[in-house]
Design a protein around this motif. Sequence first.
Motif, PDB file in Angstrom:
ATOM      1  N   GLY A  87      -4.744  -3.250  -1.796  1.00 24.50           N
ATOM      2  CA  GLY A  87      -5.446  -2.166  -1.113  1.00 24.50           C
ATOM      3  C   GLY A  87      -6.362  -1.353  -2.001  1.00 24.50           C
ATOM      4  O   GLY A  87      -7.061  -0.461  -1.528  1.00 24.50           O
ATOM      5  N   ILE A  88      -6.353  -1.638  -3.299  1.00 18.94           N
ATOM      6  CA  ILE A  88      -7.204  -0.881  -4.232  1.00 18.94           C
ATOM      7  C   ILE A  88      -8.190  -1.868  -4.847  1.00 18.94           C
ATOM      8  O   ILE A  88      -7.825  -2.999  -5.173  1.00 18.94           O
ATOM      9  CB  ILE A  88      -6.370  -0.229  -5.356  1.00 18.94           C
ATOM     10  N   TYR A  89      -9.440  -1.440  -5.002  1.00 17.42           N
ATOM     11  CA  TYR A  89     -10.473  -2.321  -5.542  1.00 17.42           C
ATOM     12  C   TYR A  89     -11.227  -1.619  -6.650  1.00 17.42           C
ATOM     13  O   TYR A  89     -11.526  -0.428  -6.549  1.00 17.42           O
ATOM     14  CB  TYR A  89     -11.443  -2.697  -4.411  1.00 17.42           C
ATOM     15  N   LYS A  90     -11.495  -2.379  -7.703  1.00 16.13           N
ATOM     16  CA  LYS A  90     -12.297  -1.813  -8.784  1.00 16.13           C
ATOM     17  C   LYS A  90     -13.701  -2.375  -8.667  1.00 16.13           C
ATOM     18  O   LYS A  90     -13.900  -3.585  -8.719  1.00 16.13           O
ATOM     19  CB  LYS A  90     -11.675  -2.188 -10.129  1.00 16.13           C
ATOM     20  N   ASN A  91     -14.644  -1.488  -8.473  1.00 18.31           N
ATOM     21  CA  ASN A  91     -16.033  -1.910  -8.354  1.00 18.31           C
ATOM     22  C   ASN A  91     -16.522  -2.388  -9.714  1.00 18.31           C
ATOM     23  O   ASN A  91     -16.558  -1.611 -10.672  1.00 18.31           O
ATOM     24  CB  ASN A  91     -16.871  -0.712  -7.871  1.00 18.31           C
ATOM     25  N   ILE A 148     -12.570   3.084  -9.172  1.00 10.99           N
ATOM     26  CA  ILE A 148     -11.438   2.529  -8.417  1.00 10.99           C
ATOM     27  C   ILE A 148     -11.434   3.170  -7.043  1.00 10.99           C
ATOM     28  O   ILE A 148     -11.448   4.393  -6.925  1.00 10.99           O
ATOM     29  CB  ILE A 148     -10.116   2.825  -9.154  1.00 10.99           C
ATOM     30  N   LEU A 149     -11.458   2.341  -5.998  1.00  9.79           N
ATOM     31  CA  LEU A 149     -11.485   2.908  -4.648  1.00  9.79           C
ATOM     32  C   LEU A 149     -10.478   2.273  -3.709  1.00  9.79           C
ATOM     33  O   LEU A 149     -10.140   1.106  -3.858  1.00  9.79           O
ATOM     34  CB  LEU A 149     -12.894   2.820  -4.032  1.00  9.79           C
ATOM     35  N   PRO A 150      -9.999   3.066  -2.727  1.00 11.17           N
ATOM     36  CA  PRO A 150      -9.094   2.499  -1.732  1.00 11.17           C
ATOM     37  C   PRO A 150      -9.894   1.699  -0.706  1.00 11.17           C
ATOM     38  O   PRO A 150     -10.941   2.151  -0.253  1.00 11.17           O
ATOM     39  CB  PRO A 150      -8.464   3.733  -1.081  1.00 11.17           C
ATOM     40  N   THR A 151      -9.424   0.492  -0.366  1.00  5.89           N
ATOM     41  CA  THR A 151     -10.182  -0.340   0.563  1.00  5.89           C
ATOM     42  C   THR A 151      -9.409  -0.646   1.846  1.00  5.89           C
ATOM     43  O   THR A 151      -9.943  -1.294   2.729  1.00  5.89           O
ATOM     44  CB  THR A 151     -10.564  -1.674  -0.095  1.00  5.89           C
ATOM     45  N   VAL A 183      -0.656   2.143  -8.803  1.00  2.00           N
ATOM     46  CA  VAL A 183      -1.113   2.637  -7.507  1.00  2.00           C
ATOM     47  C   VAL A 183      -1.391   1.463  -6.571  1.00  2.00           C
ATOM     48  O   VAL A 183      -1.980   0.463  -6.966  1.00  2.00           O
ATOM     49  CB  VAL A 183      -2.336   3.581  -7.662  1.00  2.00           C
ATOM     50  N   TYR A 184      -0.872   1.571  -5.365  1.00  2.00           N
ATOM     51  CA  TYR A 184      -1.163   0.552  -4.353  1.00  2.00           C
ATOM     52  C   TYR A 184      -1.063   1.158  -2.959  1.00  2.00           C
ATOM     53  O   TYR A 184      -0.532   2.253  -2.790  1.00  2.00           O
ATOM     54  CB  TYR A 184      -0.233  -0.658  -4.488  1.00  2.00           C
ATOM     55  N   ILE A 185      -1.607   0.438  -1.973  1.00  2.00           N
ATOM     56  CA  ILE A 185      -1.550   0.902  -0.582  1.00  2.00           C
ATOM     57  C   ILE A 185      -0.668  -0.043   0.209  1.00  2.00           C
ATOM     58  O   ILE A 185      -0.891  -1.249   0.233  1.00  2.00           O
ATOM     59  CB  ILE A 185      -2.959   1.001   0.037  1.00  2.00           C
ATOM     60  N   GLU A 186       0.347   0.517   0.805  1.00  2.00           N
ATOM     61  CA  GLU A 186       1.260  -0.256   1.652  1.00  2.00           C
ATOM     62  C   GLU A 186       0.645  -0.312   3.045  1.00  2.00           C
ATOM     63  O   GLU A 186       0.469   0.709   3.697  1.00  2.00           O
ATOM     64  CB  GLU A 186       2.611   0.467   1.661  1.00  2.00           C
ATOM     65  N   SER A 187       0.264  -1.514   3.458  1.00  2.00           N
ATOM     66  CA  SER A 187      -0.329  -1.620   4.789  1.00  2.00           C
ATOM     67  C   SER A 187       0.079  -2.941   5.415  1.00  2.00           C
ATOM     68  O   SER A 187       0.542  -3.852   4.736  1.00  2.00           O
ATOM     69  CB  SER A 187      -1.849  -1.517   4.712  1.00  2.00           C
ATOM     70  N   ASN A 188      -0.138  -3.035   6.694  1.00  2.95           N
ATOM     71  CA  ASN A 188       0.256  -4.246   7.412  1.00  2.95           C
ATOM     72  C   ASN A 188      -0.969  -5.108   7.677  1.00  2.95           C
ATOM     73  O   ASN A 188      -2.057  -4.607   7.886  1.00  2.95           O
ATOM     74  CB  ASN A 188       0.900  -3.871   8.738  1.00  2.95           C
ATOM     75  N   SER A 189      -0.770  -6.414   7.650  1.00  7.25           N
ATOM     76  CA  SER A 189      -1.822  -7.311   8.105  1.00  7.25           C
ATOM     77  C   SER A 189      -1.146  -8.588   8.557  1.00  7.25           C
ATOM     78  O   SER A 189       0.047  -8.769   8.365  1.00  7.25           O
ATOM     79  CB  SER A 189      -2.829  -7.592   6.996  1.00  7.25           C
ATOM     80  N   LYS A 190      -1.909  -9.463   9.152  1.00  9.31           N
ATOM     81  CA  LYS A 190      -1.336 -10.719   9.603  1.00  9.31           C
ATOM     82  C   LYS A 190      -1.822 -11.874   8.742  1.00  9.31           C
ATOM     83  O   LYS A 190      -1.227 -12.935   8.734  1.00  9.31           O
ATOM     84  CB  LYS A 190      -1.729 -10.973  11.058  1.00  9.31           C
TER      85      LYS A 190
END
Lengths: 226, 260
Positions: free
Chosen positions: B27-31, B37-40, B58-65
Motif C-alpha cells: 500500500g506504500i509506494y516510493k516515487n 513515499i506516498l500511500p497508494t 509502515v504499511y496499509i492493511e487493505s482488502n483486495s481480491k
Amino acid sequence: MTSVNTSLLQKSDGSAELLLGSTKVIASVTGPIEPKARQELPNQASLEILIRPAVGLATTREKLLEDKLRSLLQSIIVRFKYPRQLIQVVVQFLISDSKRTETDLVDYTSNDLNAAINCCYYALIDAGIALKASFVSLSIAVKNGNLTVNPTVYELAQSDSHHVICFNIEKGKANKILLLESQGDIKEDELFAMISKAVEEAEKVHHEQQRKFVKEKVENDYVWKQ
Amino acid sequence: MSGDLIIPGDFLPIDTDSSIKTTIGPGIYKNPQTQSILPTNAGLINIQKSKAGTNQLVYIESNSKRYTPQTNDFVIGIVTGVIGESYKVQLQDFSPAVLLSMMAFPNATKKNRPNLKIGQAVYARVSEAIPEIETELECIDPTTGKEGGFGLLDESGYIFEVNLNFARELLFNANSIFLEKLASKCKFEIAVGINGKVWIKCGEGIKIEKDRVVPEEGKPVRDNTRDLKSTLAAAGFLVKCQKLRVDQIDAELQKQFKNI
C-alpha cells in the motif's frame, strides 16, 4: 443526491455503483491480470477501458469518452508497479440523461463523463489498484456567471457553457487539474473564476463524500475483525 | 496513529528524520523520481517503530481480491500445463501463470521427477517474485530441505476462494476464532493459500463413488456422505464469515451444520 455501493460484482476484482443526480453507472475493475500479447508493455501496466451505453451498442460517442477516461486514469494509476500486466476497466451506464427527449439531436456527454470518472475512483479503490492520489470530478454549468454543480440536462441546455473538471486531491487539497472538458462560450476570466469555485466544491466532495464512502467500504471489509 | 483510515493522496504520518530507517510494505509506494513515499491504497495504516527508535515499518492493511505474488508467500495453485522442466501453475483465474520447477521438490532428480497431472492442486512457497520476470514456486521447506507440508493437495479436499484479507487472517492470526469455532463441529485438515484459495477436508473429505471401498462381509458400511456434507458446510461457513460480525458467527455455524 449521491449514493455509492462497492464490491457489488462477485466476479470482478473491484466494482462500484454510483448514482449522481439522474445518472447511474456501474464500473468494474479487473486487474492486474495477464494481458494479451499485443497489449503487454514491458515496464508498466496497460489499460483497457470499455464504456457501454445505457441503451444500444457502443458508438463513437463511447469511444470518445473511453479516450478521455484513459488519459485521466493513465496519469493517476501507479502503472510502474504492475509491469507486463493489464488493468481492465469497464463502465456500464444504467441510467443516462444525455438527451432531453428521444427525438432530441443534441447529445450531452458531460454528466456521463463526470459520473464515469467518479465511479471509476471507487471501483479502483475497491480493487486495491495503486493510485498516486485521489481524484474528484465535477460537472458544472455556467449561465450569466452563475455556477450550477451537477446540472440536469435542462440546465446544461440552457447554460452559456458547461464543463467537466477533474482535480487531483493531495493532502486534502485540490492541487492539480487532471482533466478539463469545456463546451460553449466563456471568457478567460470567467473560466478562471469557474475553476477557483470548482476547487472549493471538489475539496468539499472529497471530505464529505469520498472519505465517508471509502471509510464505509473499509469497515465492511473488516466487519469480522473484533 | 495505527488503525486509522488512509486513502491515496493523504499525508503519510511517518517520521521523516533521515536517521530513521524506514521499511515500506503493502500500500506504500516510493516515487523513483522524487524519492517521496506516498500511500497508494485505501485502508488502515499501520506504523511500527523499533524500541531503539532507529527503524520504522509502515504499511496499509487493505482488502483486495487480486493477488500479486511476493517472495515467501504460501500459495495454492492449480497445475495447468508443462513447459520443459517446469509446471505451469495458475494462482488465480486470469492471472499470469507462475512456474514450478520439477527440480523444486524434495528428493527430485532428472530421473526421479514428481508426477503431477493437469488440474491437480499444489501447496507451494513463492521462491522468487520479481514483477518484471516470471514468478517461481517451490515445494521444499527451505530450512530443512524436506517436504514441510508442501506438495500435492489430496483430491478428496475441497478448494474454495476467499478475500485476501480473510486468507491472511486465517493464516497469520494465531488467535483467529474462525478455525477454532469450526473445530468444535468437525475434524478437518486445512491448507490456506495467501492467494485467497483455501483447501479443506473433513474426515475422508469428498470421495468419488468408484473410489469407495467395498466393506467386508459383516462390517458396517462406512458412509462417506457425512464427511462430504461437513466439508461443504465448513467451506460455506468460512465464506459466510467474511461478511458477518463476530456475534453472528455462532448462529451461522449452527445453520451450516444443521442437518449433519
